[in-house]
Scaffold this motif. Sequence first.
Motif, PDB file in Angstrom:
ATOM      1  N   MET A   1       0.603  -1.399   0.182  1.00 36.46           N
ATOM      2  CA  MET A   1       0.161   0.032  -0.381  1.00 36.46           C
ATOM      3  C   MET A   1       0.745   1.066  -0.146  1.00 36.46           C
ATOM      4  SD  MET A   1      -3.176   1.189   2.770  1.00 36.46           S
ATOM      5  CE  MET A   1      -1.329   1.089   4.350  1.00 36.46           C
ATOM      6  N   ASP A   2       0.480   1.806  -1.066  1.00 38.00           N
ATOM      7  CA  ASP A   2       1.257   3.753  -1.211  1.00 38.00           C
ATOM      8  C   ASP A   2       0.614   4.564   0.117  1.00 38.00           C
ATOM      9  OD1 ASP A   2       2.420   5.607  -1.951  1.00 38.00           O
ATOM     10  OD2 ASP A   2       2.558   5.584  -3.764  1.00 38.00           O
ATOM     11  N   THR A   3       1.677   4.508   1.248  1.00 38.20           N
ATOM     12  CA  THR A   3       1.128   5.530   1.918  1.00 38.20           C
ATOM     13  C   THR A   3       0.443   7.051   2.471  1.00 38.20           C
ATOM     14  OG1 THR A   3       3.042   5.828   3.326  1.00 38.20           O
ATOM     15  CG2 THR A   3       1.727   4.001   4.426  1.00 38.20           C
ATOM     16  N   ARG A   4       1.147   7.168   0.997  1.00 35.88           N
ATOM     17  CA  ARG A   4       0.608   8.817   0.443  1.00 35.88           C
ATOM     18  C   ARG A   4      -0.299   8.717   0.289  1.00 35.88           C
ATOM     19  NH1 ARG A   4       5.565   9.401  -3.867  1.00 35.88           N
ATOM     20  NH2 ARG A   4       4.811   6.997  -4.245  1.00 35.88           N
ATOM     21  N   ARG A   5      -1.115   7.969  -1.032  1.00 39.35           N
ATOM     22  CA  ARG A   5      -2.245   7.972  -1.007  1.00 39.35           C
ATOM     23  C   ARG A   5      -3.255   8.361   0.539  1.00 39.35           C
ATOM     24  NH1 ARG A   5      -0.841   3.749  -5.413  1.00 39.35           N
ATOM     25  NH2 ARG A   5       0.096   5.034  -7.130  1.00 39.35           N
ATOM     26  N   LEU A   6      -3.041   7.830   1.140  1.00 40.92           N
ATOM     27  CA  LEU A   6      -3.456   7.969   2.308  1.00 40.92           C
ATOM     28  C   LEU A   6      -4.161   9.188   2.646  1.00 40.92           C
ATOM     29  CD1 LEU A   6      -2.325   4.954   5.067  1.00 40.92           C
ATOM     30  CD2 LEU A   6      -4.261   4.901   3.750  1.00 40.92           C
ATOM     31  N   ARG A   7      -3.088  10.014   1.895  1.00 37.79           N
ATOM     32  CA  ARG A   7      -3.964  11.730   2.363  1.00 37.79           C
ATOM     33  C   ARG A   7      -4.939  11.914   1.841  1.00 37.79           C
ATOM     34  NH1 ARG A   7      -1.028  16.990   3.599  1.00 37.79           N
ATOM     35  NH2 ARG A   7      -2.820  17.925   3.814  1.00 37.79           N
ATOM     36  N   PHE A   8      -5.310  11.395  -0.030  1.00 39.77           N
ATOM     37  CA  PHE A   8      -6.059  12.011  -0.192  1.00 39.77           C
ATOM     38  C   PHE A   8      -7.579  11.503   0.500  1.00 39.77           C
ATOM     39  CE2 PHE A   8      -2.705  12.132  -2.625  1.00 39.77           C
ATOM     40  CZ  PHE A   8      -2.995  12.893  -3.574  1.00 39.77           C
ATOM     41  N   LEU A   9      -7.208  10.204   1.121  1.00 39.88           N
ATOM     42  CA  LEU A   9      -8.599   9.565   1.984  1.00 39.88           C
ATOM     43  C   LEU A   9      -8.728  10.463   3.069  1.00 39.88           C
ATOM     44  CD1 LEU A   9     -10.276   7.339   1.459  1.00 39.88           C
ATOM     45  CD2 LEU A   9      -8.980   5.755   3.046  1.00 39.88           C
ATOM     46  N   LEU A  10      -7.835  10.449   3.914  1.00 33.02           N
ATOM     47  CA  LEU A  10      -7.635  11.179   5.245  1.00 33.02           C
ATOM     48  C   LEU A  10      -8.537  12.792   5.120  1.00 33.02           C
ATOM     49  CD1 LEU A  10      -7.560  11.335   7.675  1.00 33.02           C
ATOM     50  CD2 LEU A  10      -4.986  12.481   7.701  1.00 33.02           C
ATOM     51  N   GLU A  11      -8.086  14.181   3.765  1.00 32.59           N
ATOM     52  CA  GLU A  11      -9.339  14.846   3.203  1.00 32.59           C
ATOM     53  C   GLU A  11      -9.860  14.680   3.160  1.00 32.59           C
ATOM     54  OE1 GLU A  11      -7.633  17.320   4.779  1.00 32.59           O
ATOM     55  OE2 GLU A  11      -5.475  16.281   5.588  1.00 32.59           O
ATOM     56  N   LEU A  12      -9.941  13.897   2.501  1.00 30.23           N
ATOM     57  CA  LEU A  12     -11.868  13.531   1.810  1.00 30.23           C
ATOM     58  C   LEU A  12     -12.722  13.467   3.612  1.00 30.23           C
ATOM     59  CD1 LEU A  12     -14.071  13.130  -0.187  1.00 30.23           C
ATOM     60  CD2 LEU A  12     -13.033  10.889  -0.316  1.00 30.23           C
ATOM     61  N   SER A  13     -12.382  12.094   3.875  1.00 30.11           N
ATOM     62  CA  SER A  13     -13.062  11.673   5.363  1.00 30.11           C
ATOM     63  C   SER A  13     -13.348  13.086   6.255  1.00 30.11           C
ATOM     64  CB  SER A  13     -12.463  11.093   6.219  1.00 30.11           C
ATOM     65  OG  SER A  13     -11.588  11.564   7.045  1.00 30.11           O
ATOM     66  N   ARG A  14     -13.058  14.276   6.208  1.00 32.04           N
ATOM     67  CA  ARG A  14     -12.293  15.400   6.704  1.00 32.04           C
ATOM     68  C   ARG A  14     -12.944  16.681   6.206  1.00 32.04           C
ATOM     69  NH1 ARG A  14      -6.091  16.270   9.009  1.00 32.04           N
ATOM     70  NH2 ARG A  14      -6.488  14.918  10.604  1.00 32.04           N
ATOM     71  N   LEU A  15     -13.442  16.875   4.870  1.00 35.53           N
ATOM     72  CA  LEU A  15     -13.577  17.574   3.908  1.00 35.53           C
ATOM     73  C   LEU A  15     -15.290  17.431   2.865  1.00 35.53           C
ATOM     74  CD1 LEU A  15     -10.346  18.679   2.450  1.00 35.53           C
ATOM     75  CD2 LEU A  15     -11.745  19.923   4.605  1.00 35.53           C
ATOM     76  N   GLY A  16     -15.616  16.080   3.159  1.00 34.11           N
ATOM     77  CA  GLY A  16     -16.496  15.261   2.480  1.00 34.11           C
ATOM     78  C   GLY A  16     -16.498  15.872   1.227  1.00 34.11           C
ATOM     79  N   SER A  17     -15.866  16.462   0.464  1.00 33.78           N
ATOM     80  CA  SER A  17     -16.422  16.624  -1.098  1.00 33.78           C
ATOM     81  C   SER A  17     -14.182  15.986  -1.908  1.00 33.78           C
ATOM     82  CB  SER A  17     -16.753  17.402  -1.140  1.00 33.78           C
ATOM     83  OG  SER A  17     -16.259  18.476  -1.288  1.00 33.78           O
ATOM     84  N   MET A  18     -14.575  15.902  -2.786  1.00 32.83           N
ATOM     85  CA  MET A  18     -13.118  16.018  -4.092  1.00 32.83           C
ATOM     86  C   MET A  18     -12.563  17.283  -4.078  1.00 32.83           C
ATOM     87  SD  MET A  18     -12.995  12.481  -5.787  1.00 32.83           S
ATOM     88  CE  MET A  18     -13.364  10.998  -5.368  1.00 32.83           C
ATOM     89  N   ARG A  19     -13.778  18.505  -3.980  1.00 30.34           N
ATOM     90  CA  ARG A  19     -13.330  19.641  -5.116  1.00 30.34           C
ATOM     91  C   ARG A  19     -12.014  19.700  -4.083  1.00 30.34           C
ATOM     92  NH1 ARG A  19     -10.843  22.335  -8.388  1.00 30.34           N
ATOM     93  NH2 ARG A  19     -12.306  21.099  -9.358  1.00 30.34           N
TER      94      ARG A  19
END
Length: 308
Positions: A1-19
């Motif tokens: 698993m590329d842990t760098r991609r976790l940042r995108f998932l973490l921010e999505l959980s916090r912010l709620g939208s990909m934009r």
Amino acid sequence: MDTRRLRFLLELSRLGSMRAVADVLRTSTSTVSQQISLLAQELGTDLVSPVGRGVRLTPAGTRLAEHAAAILAAVHRAQLDLDPTAAPAGTVRVAGFSTAIRRAVLPVVRELAETHPRVSLEIHQHEPAEALAKLSADQVDVAITYDYDLAPMPRQPEWATLHLWSTPWSLGVPEHTLDPRALATAAPLAAYRDSAWIGNSRNRADEDALRIVASVAGFPLQITHAADSLDLVEDLILAGMGVGLLPSDRPHRPGVALLPLRAPGVNLRTFLQLREGRDSWPALALVRDRIAAHTATINSAQQTPVLG
């Protein structure tokens, strides 16, 4: 698993939208979507599902996002460990009981804000067993704990332990019940053998110390009430509901008297604990050293006699 991609998932959980994630990470919405899709492929499970024009996390995505912050923090600390000469930077997570946080940690927070603004502290209030559990799970970097010399906490080889200070404790009792004649006896606690006693609702060490003191005084102890706040212990004492341990050096309210504990005495010992070898991380070593230096200054001031 590329842990760098976790940042995108973490921010999505916090912010709620990909934009919103794209705006925060200064990238495109398509990049956010691609990185989360690649992460899902690596794990073999869906992490998001479509909802209208947006997406929401699947149960698996939610669980992974809960772990992401700790994983990314651990990776960051590991990278810093590889360069111990680097200037201190990062967030150090500290768990401790309220008195220690006020006495030893908050002054360091203010000091670091002036001298090392790239180092920040994340503070969690916990009793010793809770703090050590978080340290064991790598959910915090520092645990500030306590025990009593009569009921010492088992030492674990994986912890690096630094003694910060010791404080004598007394038995807090309603002032109107304090009999001067009892103080002159060999076992003044016996005057309170039939009282209701107050323990700690979140730390067994307080009760263990009380039971040992009562046993030496020759009577069985009946723990009736439990509180994790010294202020509440005083409230219960003032209400005539019982007696309980209080630190001898803490100002107490009118109506509460402190009965010194001797033969045996009761001393609370405060420790700073971290994982063995983790102090190679400059930020953690800095926080440890500043806490130790601050408490050493307080200890020295308290031991210096006032002349005049």
